[in-house]
Design a protein around this motif. Structure first.
Motif, PDB file in Angstrom:
ATOM      1  N   ILE A 118     -16.966   2.794  -5.068  1.00  0.00           N
ATOM      2  CA  ILE A 118     -15.841   3.335  -4.298  1.00  0.00           C
ATOM      3  C   ILE A 118     -16.362   3.623  -2.902  1.00  0.00           C
ATOM      4  N   VAL A 119     -16.039   2.777  -1.963  1.00  0.00           N
ATOM      5  CA  VAL A 119     -16.607   2.876  -0.612  1.00  0.00           C
ATOM      6  C   VAL A 119     -15.999   4.039   0.150  1.00  0.00           C
ATOM      7  N   THR A 120     -14.681   4.105   0.179  1.00  0.00           N
ATOM      8  CA  THR A 120     -14.011   5.188   0.890  1.00  0.00           C
ATOM      9  C   THR A 120     -12.563   5.265   0.440  1.00  0.00           C
ATOM     10  N   GLY A 121     -11.859   6.294   0.904  1.00  0.00           N
ATOM     11  CA  GLY A 121     -10.459   6.445   0.554  1.00  0.00           C
ATOM     12  C   GLY A 121      -9.680   7.045   1.712  1.00  0.00           C
ATOM     13  N   LEU A 122      -8.362   7.032   1.569  1.00  0.00           N
ATOM     14  CA  LEU A 122      -7.511   7.517   2.646  1.00  0.00           C
ATOM     15  C   LEU A 122      -6.178   7.982   2.064  1.00  0.00           C
ATOM     16  N   SER A 123      -5.676   9.108   2.549  1.00  0.00           N
ATOM     17  CA  SER A 123      -4.356   9.611   2.177  1.00  0.00           C
ATOM     18  C   SER A 123      -3.530   9.798   3.450  1.00  0.00           C
ATOM     19  N   ARG A 124      -2.226   9.523   3.335  1.00  0.00           N
ATOM     20  CA  ARG A 124      -1.373   9.639   4.515  1.00  0.00           C
ATOM     21  C   ARG A 124       0.052   9.990   4.107  1.00  0.00           C
ATOM     22  N   ILE A 125       0.669  10.909   4.880  1.00  0.00           N
ATOM     23  CA  ILE A 125       2.092  11.208   4.765  1.00  0.00           C
ATOM     24  C   ILE A 125       2.798  10.451   5.882  1.00  0.00           C
ATOM     25  N   VAL A 126       3.755   9.623   5.524  1.00  0.00           N
ATOM     26  CA  VAL A 126       4.464   8.804   6.504  1.00  0.00           C
ATOM     27  C   VAL A 126       5.622   9.623   7.081  1.00  0.00           C
TER      28      VAL A 126
ATOM     29  N   LEU B 272      13.531   1.838   0.896  1.00  0.00           N
ATOM     30  CA  LEU B 272      12.196   2.310   0.552  1.00  0.00           C
ATOM     31  C   LEU B 272      11.157   1.188   0.540  1.00  0.00           C
ATOM     32  N   PRO B 273      11.389   0.057  -0.155  1.00  0.00           N
ATOM     33  CA  PRO B 273      10.368  -1.007  -0.147  1.00  0.00           C
ATOM     34  C   PRO B 273      10.028  -1.500   1.250  1.00  0.00           C
ATOM     35  N   GLU B 274      11.043  -1.668   2.082  1.00  0.00           N
ATOM     36  CA  GLU B 274      10.805  -2.158   3.441  1.00  0.00           C
ATOM     37  C   GLU B 274       9.967  -1.167   4.246  1.00  0.00           C
ATOM     38  N   ASN B 275      10.260   0.122   4.121  1.00  0.00           N
ATOM     39  CA  ASN B 275       9.508   1.141   4.842  1.00  0.00           C
ATOM     40  C   ASN B 275       8.061   1.216   4.362  1.00  0.00           C
TER      41      ASN B 275
ATOM     42  N   PRO C 120       0.297  -2.065   6.963  1.00  0.00           N
ATOM     43  CA  PRO C 120      -0.711  -2.668   7.854  1.00  0.00           C
ATOM     44  C   PRO C 120      -1.528  -1.641   8.624  1.00  0.00           C
ATOM     45  N   GLY C 121      -0.875  -0.635   9.229  1.00  0.00           N
ATOM     46  CA  GLY C 121      -1.617   0.390   9.959  1.00  0.00           C
ATOM     47  C   GLY C 121      -2.492   1.215   9.047  1.00  0.00           C
ATOM     48  N   PHE C 122      -1.951   1.509   7.845  1.00  0.00           N
ATOM     49  CA  PHE C 122      -2.700   2.292   6.871  1.00  0.00           C
ATOM     50  C   PHE C 122      -3.943   1.540   6.408  1.00  0.00           C
TER      51      PHE C 122
ATOM     52  N   LEU D 224       6.224  -5.016  -4.250  1.00  0.00           N
ATOM     53  CA  LEU D 224       5.079  -5.931  -4.217  1.00  0.00           C
ATOM     54  C   LEU D 224       5.285  -7.031  -3.194  1.00  0.00           C
ATOM     55  N   ARG D 225       6.496  -7.539  -3.098  1.00  0.00           N
ATOM     56  CA  ARG D 225       6.761  -8.599  -2.113  1.00  0.00           C
ATOM     57  C   ARG D 225       6.656  -8.075  -0.683  1.00  0.00           C
ATOM     58  N   GLU D 226       7.160  -6.865  -0.454  1.00  0.00           N
ATOM     59  CA  GLU D 226       7.096  -6.302   0.897  1.00  0.00           C
ATOM     60  C   GLU D 226       5.650  -6.021   1.307  1.00  0.00           C
ATOM     61  N   VAL D 227       4.859  -5.489   0.393  1.00  0.00           N
ATOM     62  CA  VAL D 227       3.447  -5.227   0.691  1.00  0.00           C
ATOM     63  C   VAL D 227       2.732  -6.529   1.022  1.00  0.00           C
ATOM     64  N   ALA D 228       2.960  -7.559   0.196  1.00  0.00           N
ATOM     65  CA  ALA D 228       2.326  -8.855   0.447  1.00  0.00           C
ATOM     66  C   ALA D 228       2.776  -9.445   1.786  1.00  0.00           C
ATOM     67  N   LYS D 229       4.074  -9.386   2.058  1.00  0.00           N
ATOM     68  CA  LYS D 229       4.608  -9.979   3.289  1.00  0.00           C
ATOM     69  C   LYS D 229       4.062  -9.280   4.531  1.00  0.00           C
TER      70      LYS D 229
END
Length: 851
Positions: free
Chosen positions: A231-239, A264-267, A273-275, A317-322
């Motif tokens: 486990i190299v590193t981790g990150l948590s974020r509130i959008v 929700l999926p689109e957001n 990408p930034g995360f 899953l499709r939105e994350v991949a796209k």
């Protein structure tokens, strides 16, 4: 557990040592929809069409529910909910933990921390973390942390916490477990559910997943451990600005409302990408601080990285991949877990990691499992939850990155990998028999789902005893019959054949119902073992492993294993590579018409309710029998000798069937077509398969892939179950207690099973001779002049069963298979029924001459 200094110093690092997952009962989308409609049958406003569309768009092949089918979506009281939580939630969590601990190989008392998380919350004591400590036999001083309410990111949030603890204390061993009964949303629906309620209860399902996490440093490691991932590193974020996208709360009446905004999926996709970019940059800094020159992938190199994403549904899953510029192959494990189980909420995180790890475990055993996804050392874990919040972890495969680390070999590492080609009755029966402590089992099915038509199947006593008593398969819907009634053209009287010895285990059932029952048992025994949409196209033998190439979603993927089992039917691909001496598939000279009568008329019901009806004429025979104890559905088959040229299975029309019946003067069938409503009329040709041998050192064929000869009262289907059970029994027992090679075990299996086929083949031939042009005239004469003798002969063809193999049944592995003997057959003394028939004729002739 002893610790030791490592030869090659490591900076402080956090590792995943093992993973595990557990799932509930698996139901098809059709079954889930029917259960939902049933629970809402008194609600006139319930939108059935909308529910059907939503469930279909979820894209789940199977749905994981902890509850029995008749209880899902039933409104629970608070006490019932708490009981469900105490029993099913704890049970799934315990099962996942035991798998992870077993694969880790350590002593549960060496676990220093327990991190528990769920979204299935309640005020109830003792709390589940305390219950797990006792059930798993952990140290009573284990440090416990319990997290509730973080939703679908729970698993990776816990893993990130475990990373932080293990970096600060390399000696710590943390058991991380997330479990959810999100199907409980369906048990807490409002009395008048809205469309939003229908969406939420359609998505979320039940599971548990776990991992053992720990640290290693320059002055501390455990020689008996083998890390899976660093486990190299981790990150948590509130959008920010996303509070409105998820609304989860309880109402005054105790109902649970979950609202998921359509955006929700689109957001989520736009936020990733930034995360991910921040996560990768953080990983590069970690590597730099550790003086590790490993190249951390950039955003432009993500196509070479595996993405282990929460199973939030096809849109997520499709939105994350796209948005990350990837394809579904990068998210392979996420898609597989989702399709086979559903959206598992926070338990999905480690379930996806477990799926990815199991594939890697096979690779370390020199067993390739090439799914077409990247072969990168790197993977990114992504999950998301209410808030909207994001959780990410950057991991790399320790097996590839740290080959100098000591290799831990657990009991599970010594398990053999068995791949079964074909998800029919034979293939699933074998999977249900194989011991999961000895074998990693995967079933590859060409179709997009495991299914069978609802046609009937004759079940013989040995098969029932195998399914019910030996395999523990429950829910078998079985219909018995007391005798066989023969209807003959131009004869008003009917002939009745009663068995010499009746059996309550002999009767009929639906193929689809049988397959479903076996599948449920398989999924409980080998969770996640079903791979649909995999059409086998070729086999490649190596020195110690065998690989099968499959066509899957337009790509060619390769899966290797220790033993390949061909259960892929009469058109078997595996047979072409196994049966080097004889590989014969020939037309069986029978054209078959099958159909169902779901609601027989009272008159027809009276004729068929207690009997197995057989209509015969000069070139045709037609069995009719009931296939369920719960309804009166009648299965009918019309088989005509040389009725037409060989053809693929196709839909047929009533006029065509009526012509066949009139041509052969089958009054019983003609009247049936005039007065009854029939469904699912199909026409197909029968084929004979004769193959030799049935095995090679690394592969074996069973069921119709090895032998098909019929039809003869479903003898081949029953023999297929017998094949599978016998093979599983030999593999389970012999490999555990005796030092025998796999080839010797397979040879023993063929020696046991081949005599059963040879007898069935001969008796089927005697049956077909009654309708062949050569013997047809003589057969008609005998039926007219000697009906009693002919009915006895006709009945004797079917009057036998197969023995059930016992582990005490020893055979010499070098012994050749016994051909045309009664070995393995019960209920007869002559392999050839014609022998007994001629003996009877000789006796009658002697008596006649003497008198």
């Amino acid at each position: 557990m002893a610790s030791s200094l490592m030869t090659n110093p490591l900076p402080p690092s956090s590792f995943v040592f093992s993973t595990g997952a557990a799932f509930g009962n698996h139901y098809t989308t059709k079954e889930v929809l029917e259960a939902l409609i049933k629970q809402q049958q008194e609600n006139d406003s319930f939108d059935v069409d909308f529910a059907s569309r939503v469930l279909d768009k979820c894209g789940f092949d199977f749905h994981s529910f902890a509850l029995p089918l008749d209880h899902i979506f039933r409104r629970f009281s608070r006490e019932e909910y708490l009981k469900l939580r105490r029993e099913q939630l704890v049970g799934l969590a315990e099962q996942a933990c035991r798998t992870a601990i077993d694969r880790w190989g350590g002593d549960g008392r060496d676990i220093t921390h327990l991190f528990w998380g769920t979204m299935t919350g309640a005020l109830d004591s003792p709390t589940i973390d305390v219950q797990l400590v006792k059930k798993l036999g952990l140290n009573m001083d284990v440090e416990r942390t319990s997290i509730e309410g973080m939703g679908c990111l729970t698993g990776f949030r816990l893993l990130n916490l475990a990373r932080q603890v293990s970096l600060s204390d390399p000696k710590a061993r943390i058991l991380v477990v997330a479990a959810d009964l999100r199907s409980a949303l369906g048990n807490s629906m409002p009395s008048k559910p809205t469309r939003e309620d229908i969406v939420s209860v359609s998505l979320f399902r039940d599971a548990a997943s776990a991992a053992v996490v720990g640290g290693q440093s320059h002055n501390y490691s455990r020689s008996s451990e083998r890390p899976c991932y660093e486990i190299v590193t981790g990150l948590s974020r509130i959008v920010e600005g996303t509070d409105h996208l998820v609304d989860y709360h309880e109402t005054n009446e105790g109902a649970i409302r979950l609202f998921l905004h359509r955006d929700l999926p689109e957001n989520i996709g736009k936020s990733e990408p930034g995360f991910v970019s921040t996560l990768l940059e953080k990983g590069r800094k970690v590597m730099l601080n550790k003086s590790d020159d490993a190249h951390v992938p950039t955003m432009n190199e993500l196509r070479g990285v595996d993405i282990l994403c929460h199973t939030g549904g096809p849109k997520v899953l499709r939105e994350v991949a796209k948005c990350l510029g990837l394809t579904s192959k990068n998210l392979y494990s996420s898609w597989e877990v989702m399709k086979n189980n559903g959206n598992l909420s926070g338990a999905s995180n480690l379930s996806v990691l477990n799926h990815h790890n199991e594939m890697a475990m096979e690779k370390t055993r020199n067993v390739k499992f090439n799914t077409g996804i990247s072969k990168s050392k790197w993977a990114i874990c992504l999950s998301m939850g209410p808030g909207v919040c994001l959780e990410g972890i950057l991991i790399r495969d320790a097996r590839k990155c740290f080959p100098e680390l000591p290799m831990y070999k657990s009991v599970n590492d010594r398990r053999k990998v068995v791949h079964i080609v074909g998800g029919g009755i034979a293939g699933l029966t074998l999977a249900a028999k194989l011991d999961p402590s000895q074998y990693i089992v995967r079933v590859f099915e060409a179709s997009t789902e495991i299914r069978e038509k609802g046609y009937g199947l004759a079940i013989w006593p040995s098969t029932m005893r195998i399914l019910r008593d030996q395999l523990g398969i429950t829910g078998l819907d079985f219909r018995t019959s007391t005798s066989m009634v023969i209807n003959r053209p131009n004869f008003a009287t009917k002939l009745e054949i009663k068995p010499k010895k009746s059996s309550s285990d002999k009767g009929f059932m639906k193929r689809s119902a049988l397959l479903k029952c076996i599948l449920e048992r398989v999924l409980k025994k080998h969770p996640g073992c079903i791979y649909t949409g995999h059409r086998c196209i070729r086999i490649k033998f190596g020195s110690s492993a065998v690989a099968a190439d499959f066509e899957c979603n337009g790509s060619i993927v390769s899966h290797s294993c220790d033993l390949l089992v061909g259960a892929d039917g009469v058109n078997s691909i595996v047979r072409k590579y196994v049966s080097c001496n004889i590989d014969s598939k020939s037309y069986g000279h029978m054209t078959a018409y099958r159909f169902m009568i779901p609601s027989p008329s009272p008159e027809l019901l009276k004729q068929t309710e207690q009997t197995w009806n057989m209509s015969i004429s000069s070139s045709i025979h037609s069995p009719a029998y009931h296939v369920s104890s719960e309804n009166s559905g009648l299965n009918v088959v019309v088989l005509e000798y040389d009725g037409g040229a060989p053809s693929q299975p196709r839909s047929a029309n009533i006029d065509e069937l009526e012509d066949v019946a009139k041509r052969s003067k089958l009054d019983f069938i003609i009247n049936m077509l005039k007065t009854e409503k029939i469904e699912d009329l199909m026409c197909y040709s029968t084929y004979h398969v004769d193959a030799e041998p049935w095995h090679q050192p690394l592969a074996v064929i069973i069921g119709d892939a090895a032998h098909a000869y019929g039809p003869l009262t479903a003898k081949m289907a029953n023999l297929a179950v017998n094949d599978a059970y016998t093979l599983g029994e030999i593999l389970n027992h012999r490999s555990k207690t005796e030092i025998k090679s796999q080839d010797e075990l397979l040879h023993e299996w063929e020696a046991v099973q081949r005599p059963k086929f040879e007898v069935t083949k001969l008796r089927t031939l005697r049956h077909l001779q009654l309708y062949s042009p050569t013997w047809r005239g003589f057969s008609i004469f005998l039926w007219r002049v000697f009906p009693g003798i002919m009915s006895n002969y006709f009945g004797s063809i079917f009057a036998y069963d197969y023995s059930i193999y016992s582990k005490n049944e020893l055979r010499n592995p070098t012994e050749k298979p016994i051909v045309l003997s009664c070995h393995g057959i019960v209920g007869m003394t002559d392999a050839d029924p014609l022998t007994a028939f001629l003996r009877q004729w000789v006796l009658l002739t002697i008596i006649f001459v003497s008198s």
